[in-house]
Motif scaffolding. Sequence first.
Motif, PDB file in Angstrom:
ATOM      1  N   VAL A  88       0.892  -1.287  -0.160  1.00  0.00           N
ATOM      2  CA  VAL A  88      -0.079   0.109  -0.008  1.00  0.00           C
ATOM      3  C   VAL A  88       0.857   1.236  -0.154  1.00  0.00           C
ATOM      4  CG1 VAL A  88      -1.903   1.343   1.179  1.00  0.00           C
ATOM      5  CG2 VAL A  88      -1.841  -1.267   1.230  1.00  0.00           C
ATOM      6  N   PHE A  89       0.982   2.003  -1.077  1.00  0.00           N
ATOM      7  CA  PHE A  89       1.731   3.233  -1.253  1.00  0.00           C
ATOM      8  C   PHE A  89       1.251   4.211  -0.196  1.00  0.00           C
ATOM      9  CE2 PHE A  89       2.602   0.993  -5.298  1.00  0.00           C
ATOM     10  CZ  PHE A  89       4.129   0.931  -5.111  1.00  0.00           C
ATOM     11  N   GLN A  90       1.972   5.328  -0.305  1.00  0.00           N
ATOM     12  CA  GLN A  90       1.510   6.668   0.365  1.00  0.00           C
ATOM     13  C   GLN A  90       0.208   7.063  -0.347  1.00  0.00           C
ATOM     14  OE1 GLN A  90       3.852   9.756   1.619  1.00  0.00           O
ATOM     15  NE2 GLN A  90       5.640   8.537   1.545  1.00  0.00           N
ATOM     16  N   TYR A  91      -0.827   7.644   0.315  1.00  0.00           N
ATOM     17  CA  TYR A  91      -2.123   8.166  -0.412  1.00  0.00           C
ATOM     18  C   TYR A  91      -2.538   7.294  -1.282  1.00  0.00           C
ATOM     19  CZ  TYR A  91       0.369  12.483   1.695  1.00  0.00           C
ATOM     20  OH  TYR A  91       0.672  13.316   2.436  1.00  0.00           O
ATOM     21  N   PRO A  92      -3.034   6.000  -0.787  1.00  0.00           N
ATOM     22  CA  PRO A  92      -3.472   5.158  -1.803  1.00  0.00           C
ATOM     23  C   PRO A  92      -4.806   5.437  -2.116  1.00  0.00           C
ATOM     24  CG  PRO A  92      -3.590   4.294   0.437  1.00  0.00           C
ATOM     25  CD  PRO A  92      -2.690   5.439   0.544  1.00  0.00           C
ATOM     26  N   GLU A  93      -5.460   6.367  -1.544  1.00  0.00           N
ATOM     27  CA  GLU A  93      -6.901   6.898  -2.042  1.00  0.00           C
ATOM     28  C   GLU A  93      -6.860   7.584  -3.459  1.00  0.00           C
ATOM     29  OE1 GLU A  93      -5.669   9.968   0.752  1.00  0.00           O
ATOM     30  OE2 GLU A  93      -5.253   7.705   0.571  1.00  0.00           O
ATOM     31  N   TYR A  94      -5.616   7.890  -3.868  1.00  0.00           N
ATOM     32  CA  TYR A  94      -5.358   8.378  -5.150  1.00  0.00           C
ATOM     33  C   TYR A  94      -5.642   7.510  -6.166  1.00  0.00           C
ATOM     34  CZ  TYR A  94      -3.593  12.752  -2.868  1.00  0.00           C
ATOM     35  OH  TYR A  94      -3.778  13.982  -2.079  1.00  0.00           O
ATOM     36  N   GLN A  95      -5.807   6.218  -5.946  1.00  0.00           N
ATOM     37  CA  GLN A  95      -5.679   5.249  -6.842  1.00  0.00           C
ATOM     38  C   GLN A  95      -7.084   4.529  -6.904  1.00  0.00           C
ATOM     39  OE1 GLN A  95      -2.318   2.021  -6.148  1.00  0.00           O
ATOM     40  NE2 GLN A  95      -1.435   3.841  -5.031  1.00  0.00           N
ATOM     41  N   LEU A  96      -8.268   5.017  -6.395  1.00  0.00           N
ATOM     42  CA  LEU A  96      -9.677   4.729  -6.246  1.00  0.00           C
ATOM     43  C   LEU A  96     -10.138   5.045  -7.809  1.00  0.00           C
ATOM     44  CD1 LEU A  96     -10.638   5.649  -2.835  1.00  0.00           C
ATOM     45  CD2 LEU A  96     -10.063   3.554  -3.394  1.00  0.00           C
ATOM     46  N   MET A 130     -11.861  -3.215   7.734  1.00  0.00           N
ATOM     47  CA  MET A 130     -11.350  -1.893   8.118  1.00  0.00           C
ATOM     48  C   MET A 130     -12.060  -0.948   8.829  1.00  0.00           C
ATOM     49  SD  MET A 130      -8.461  -1.858   6.585  1.00  0.00           S
ATOM     50  CE  MET A 130      -8.141  -0.198   6.737  1.00  0.00           C
ATOM     51  N   GLY A 131     -12.980  -1.544   9.392  1.00  0.00           N
ATOM     52  CA  GLY A 131     -13.981  -0.700  10.566  1.00  0.00           C
ATOM     53  C   GLY A 131     -14.845   0.195   9.817  1.00  0.00           C
ATOM     54  N   LEU A 132     -15.357  -0.130   8.664  1.00  0.00           N
ATOM     55  CA  LEU A 132     -16.426   0.607   7.859  1.00  0.00           C
ATOM     56  C   LEU A 132     -17.873  -0.299   7.767  1.00  0.00           C
ATOM     57  CD1 LEU A 132     -14.192   1.772   4.951  1.00  0.00           C
ATOM     58  CD2 LEU A 132     -14.919   3.145   6.787  1.00  0.00           C
ATOM     59  N   ASP A 133     -18.922   0.375   7.703  1.00  0.00           N
ATOM     60  CA  ASP A 133     -20.273  -0.339   7.468  1.00  0.00           C
ATOM     61  C   ASP A 133     -20.599  -0.658   6.017  1.00  0.00           C
ATOM     62  OD1 ASP A 133     -22.800  -0.969   7.537  1.00  0.00           O
ATOM     63  OD2 ASP A 133     -23.517   0.313   9.264  1.00  0.00           O
ATOM     64  N   LYS A 150     -11.876   7.144   2.463  1.00  0.00           N
ATOM     65  CA  LYS A 150     -11.231   6.652   1.134  1.00  0.00           C
ATOM     66  C   LYS A 150      -9.735   5.923   1.562  1.00  0.00           C
ATOM     67  CE  LYS A 150     -12.626  10.727  -1.625  1.00  0.00           C
ATOM     68  NZ  LYS A 150     -12.152  12.020  -2.045  1.00  0.00           N
ATOM     69  N   ARG A 151      -9.099   6.338   2.317  1.00  0.00           N
ATOM     70  CA  ARG A 151      -7.980   5.808   2.758  1.00  0.00           C
ATOM     71  C   ARG A 151      -8.119   4.112   3.240  1.00  0.00           C
ATOM     72  NH1 ARG A 151      -3.170   8.301   4.950  1.00  0.00           N
ATOM     73  NH2 ARG A 151      -3.727   9.830   3.610  1.00  0.00           N
ATOM     74  N   ARG A 152      -9.149   4.181   4.036  1.00  0.00           N
ATOM     75  CA  ARG A 152      -9.481   2.546   4.581  1.00  0.00           C
ATOM     76  C   ARG A 152     -10.315   1.929   3.170  1.00  0.00           C
ATOM     77  NH1 ARG A 152     -12.163   2.816  10.647  1.00  0.00           N
ATOM     78  NH2 ARG A 152     -11.222   4.309  11.406  1.00  0.00           N
ATOM     79  N   ASP A 169       3.138   1.970   3.479  1.00  0.00           N
ATOM     80  CA  ASP A 169       3.920   2.922   3.291  1.00  0.00           C
ATOM     81  C   ASP A 169       3.415   4.395   3.895  1.00  0.00           C
ATOM     82  OD1 ASP A 169       6.137   4.588   2.740  1.00  0.00           O
ATOM     83  OD2 ASP A 169       6.234   4.451   0.685  1.00  0.00           O
ATOM     84  N   GLU A 170       3.816   4.757   5.140  1.00  0.00           N
ATOM     85  CA  GLU A 170       3.067   6.037   5.721  1.00  0.00           C
ATOM     86  C   GLU A 170       1.662   5.956   5.391  1.00  0.00           C
ATOM     87  OE1 GLU A 170       4.501   8.375   7.426  1.00  0.00           O
ATOM     88  OE2 GLU A 170       6.846   8.250   6.903  1.00  0.00           O
ATOM     89  N   PRO A 171       0.948   5.059   5.972  1.00  0.00           N
ATOM     90  CA  PRO A 171      -0.513   4.911   5.792  1.00  0.00           C
ATOM     91  C   PRO A 171      -1.206   5.952   6.591  1.00  0.00           C
ATOM     92  CG  PRO A 171       0.176   3.372   7.509  1.00  0.00           C
ATOM     93  CD  PRO A 171       1.489   3.701   6.838  1.00  0.00           C
ATOM     94  N   THR A 172      -0.626   6.619   7.540  1.00  0.00           N
ATOM     95  CA  THR A 172      -1.563   7.787   8.333  1.00  0.00           C
ATOM     96  C   THR A 172      -1.099   9.176   7.799  1.00  0.00           C
ATOM     97  OG1 THR A 172      -0.128   7.933  10.080  1.00  0.00           O
ATOM     98  CG2 THR A 172      -1.782   6.424  10.115  1.00  0.00           C
ATOM     99  N   ALA A 173      -0.369   9.125   6.780  1.00  0.00           N
ATOM    100  CA  ALA A 173       0.197  10.448   6.244  1.00  0.00           C
ATOM    101  C   ALA A 173      -0.981  11.466   5.863  1.00  0.00           C
ATOM    102  CB  ALA A 173       1.276  10.124   5.152  1.00  0.00           C
TER     103      ALA A 173
END
Length: 281
Positions: A88-96, A130-133, A150-152, A169-173
């Motif tokens: 999982v790269f940094q800012y993986p939400e950009y890959q959605l 991931m703690g989502l409904d 989005k990150r989750r 890789d820096e998942p909480t950045a």
Amino acid sequence: MSIQVKNLKYVYSENMPFESIALDDVSFEINDGEFVGIIGHTGSGKSTLLQHLNGLLKPKSGNIVISGVDITAPGVSMRDIRRKIGLVFQYPEYQLFEETVKQDVAFGPLNLGLSQEEADLRTREAIELMGLDYSEIAERSPFDLSGGQKRRVAIAGVIAMKPEVLILDEPTAGLDPKAHKELLEVIQTIHKEQGSILILVSHNMRDIARLADKVLVLDKGKLSMWGTPREVFARREELNEIGLSVPPAAEILYRLRDKGMEVNPNVLTIEEAVEELMKKL
């Protein structure tokens, strides 16, 4: 499952004017079920190392052996390796990119050749892990979610592939403190429930001290330190010299000791620091 890295070397822009050594004779071993934290200043080689573990980069020399398979050897199926190693790269939400959360998380499992039924099952499991409904967000567009959600979802897409090694890789950045705390709690849960190797890159020493079984320190492409959090963070002066720090709780005690107070600064958490201070009061 184990990972053995032996004498790994990687050179960027080799034989070019801006040639630089990104990894230099790096060796270590990670055992089954370990939670490993990787730290180092910017440019120390952290992301380059991660991309080698996933087979995205090939070393100039050295070997990476995963479960007995040398992934640096000619002819090795990287498709099979990447089924085992989730990165999982940094800012993986950009890959959605899919229309719905459900479709996005299912993309990986479907590309592994799983049936739609199995992919749907894994998708629900990963989203809930991931703690989502699931019932609330499965049919929503991922682009309508909050940054933390989005990150989750992006991480769920990797979790759904059930890798034997999860690399973050820096998942909480970039997350706010609440989302940061919640995501780390989820990561802890994933590690406990799945029992797989988990590798976390972070600049947050408090997180590394609290979560990791082992800590790997990189400095200018070299392996500077390798040991338990307590062993590594006991070397405060050496860490400071390469631009790193100890956890905040330890730093407080180090400063008190520097002022003449007889305390043991080799602590990892606030709770340990309070306990040490109470001994002296």
